[in-house]
Design an enzyme around this catalytic site. Structure first.
Site, short mmCIF file in Angstrom:
data_model
loop_
_atom_site.label_atom_id
_atom_site.label_comp_id
_atom_site.label_asym_id
_atom_site.label_seq_id
_atom_site.Cartn_x
_atom_site.Cartn_y
_atom_site.Cartn_z
N HIS A 181 8.76 3.55 0.07
CA HIS A 181 9.09 2.19 0.48
C HIS A 181 9.64 1.41 -0.71
CE1 HIS A 181 6.07 2.92 3.89
NE2 HIS A 181 7.30 3.00 4.35
N GLU A 194 7.85 -1.53 -2.86
CA GLU A 194 6.53 -1.31 -3.43
C GLU A 194 6.66 -0.84 -4.88
OE1 GLU A 194 4.63 1.24 -0.53
OE2 GLU A 194 5.12 -0.16 1.08
N HIS A 245 1.47 3.99 -2.63
CA HIS A 245 2.09 2.83 -1.97
C HIS A 245 1.41 1.55 -2.46
CE1 HIS A 245 4.34 4.95 1.28
NE2 HIS A 245 3.54 5.92 0.91
N GLU A 262 -3.08 3.04 -1.61
CA GLU A 262 -2.50 1.71 -1.66
C GLU A 262 -3.03 1.06 -2.93
OE1 GLU A 262 -0.34 0.62 0.48
OE2 GLU A 262 -0.66 1.77 2.31
ZN LIG Z 1 4.44 1.96 1.54
#
Ligand SMILES: [Zn+2]
Length: 429
Positions: free
Chosen positions: A182, A185, A306, A380
């Site tokens: 992504h 990020e 992420h 994350e």
């Molecule tokens: Zn992500």
């Protein structure tokens, strides 16, 4: 995953400032709001707001939503939330001001960077060019343990690079460290670079369980999206595949495990979590598929980095039931969160993606796990919403350290033990 953690149902119509090329997307007056969700109806309201393209979701869990509201929509959204008895807090008062404050400035070569041999620093987010320079630097400087492999080309024809690090021991277990699926990020990408840098440049000082591994680093799987997020739209998430009406597929919805399940998936090319026309339609996801397929039997663990939310997640993402290795993953994830807490007192939580955050189809995590990689995790990183995607470069180093602690703990759990892989096994080097 972020992926995994937030599913964006709507694309906010963005205003474009009339400036010379490239036209930068402006978020002037836009804010990030947080709303606590108490009932399924609350979630339905948020979902409806996405679908009407009134808000753009930053982070979603069964208990709360963080989302971006454009200036012109503030009154309307406030009214709709209030009519349901929902309050909101403002996490970021002026998104554009935050974007401006975190602009990436060019890092010029100077005495220090020349001596160092590269321009990557932990004080600012690197440009694509600096990341590529850094890859070349480590390969040139540490040729006995490090090599680059071009694993594919993006839809705008940029190279996707894998950095392999190994002492050449033929019985090493393999760990894949992945990030940058992504685009926005950024702190996930710097965290992967931080881990790579620490292992490569201090290889001799590493414990046996780090040295006796084959490391596969893919810190930036989505170079087109990253470049676009730095030059045009700071909050861009997808790749830059051109479609009729819109751009981009969410790479982390494009993998061939539980791809595009009805009721969960986004089927529209203008949506931020668009799954693509078919599984592995994108060169970025196909490149990763080919790496994992080629390494079959040699890969034992995955960390897909992420942001944001401070979570260590394991499969499934698309299904509510436990995977057969859930207990093993749970133990390893808890060991990682504990190791982080012991070292930094920062709290990460762990659990299955589907239950911890939100159902997500076609994720890299689920597909790589289903391909036989038992220790499969998505992490994350920081933070829990105060800065979200617009986290200051001040946090690059502490976040990188935390992720390195988690990866070290995972390597330790896997052990330095030598696993016999039979005669046909060939080391990476
Ligand atoms: Zn992500």
């Amino acid at each position: 995953m972020g992926s995994i953690i937030f599913i964006v149902f709507g694309l906010v119509v963005l205003r474009v400032i009339a400036t010379p090329f490239p036209k930068k997307v402006s978020y002037a007056g836009a804010q990030i709001w947080r709303t606590a969700l108490r009932t399924p109806n609350d979630i339905l309201l948020i979902k409806k707001l996405f679908e009407n393209q009134d808000i753009s979701i930053w982070n979603l869990s069964p208990k709360r939503a963080d989302f971006l509201v454009l200036e012109d929509n503030k009154v309307k959204i406030h009214r709709q939330l209030s009519s349901r008895g929902l309050n909101h807090t403002v996490l970021i008062l002026d998104v554009q001001r935050r974007v401006d404050a975190l602009k990436t400035e060019p890092v010029l070569w100077d005495d220090n960077t020349l001596r160092q041999g590269h321009r990557l620093t932990w004080n600012r987010y690197p440009t694509l060019r600096i990341i590529e320079e850094y890859f070349n630097y480590v390969a040139d400087t540490y040729p006995s343990i490090c090599k680059l492999e071009k694993i594919g080309s993006s839809s705008e024809n940029r190279s996707i690079t894998m950095v392999g690090v190994s002492n050449g021991n033929p019985n090493n277990m393999g760990i894949l460290v992945l990030s940058g699926l992504h685009a926005r990020e950024w702190i996930g990408i710097t965290s992967a670079l931080y881990i790579l840098n620490n292992i490569v440049t201090k290889f001799d000082q590493q414990p046996e369980y780090i040295k006796n591994k084959n490391w596969y680093f893919i810190p930036l799987l989505n170079p087109d999206g990253y470049e676009y997020s730095q030059t045009v739209n700071r909050l861009w998430r997808k790749n830059r595949r051109k479609f009729k009406r819109c751009y981009g597929v969410d790479i982390n919805r494009n993998f061939g495990k539980d791809w595009a399940i009805d009721g969960i998936t986004e089927n529209h090319e203008c949506k931020d979590a668009y799954a693509g026309p078919f599984a592995f339609s994108e060169p970025e996801s196909a490149a990763l598929r080919d790496v994992v397929t080629k390494a079959k039997g040699k890969l034992d663990a995955l960390i897909d980095i992420h942001s944001y939310g401070q979570l260590i997640l394991y499969p499934w993402s698309a299904r509510p039931w436990h995977n057969p290795d859930m207990k093993v993953q749970k133990n390893a994830a808890e060991a990682m969160t504990q190791a982080i807490f012991d070292s930094t007192k920062n709290l990460y939580k762990s659990g299955e993606t589907y239950h911890m955050v939100y159902p997500a189809t076609g994720s890299a995590l689920d597909w790589i796990y289903a391909s036989g990689v038992t220790h499969a995790f998505a992490i994350e990183t920081r933070d829990t919403g105060e800065h979200g995607f617009l986290i200051s470069p001040h946090y690059i180093e502490p976040t990188g350290k935390e992720l390195f602690i988690a990866v070290k703990q995972l390597a330790k759990v896997l052990g330095p033990k030598f696993v016999s892989r039979g005669k046909d096994y060939q080391a990476w080097f």
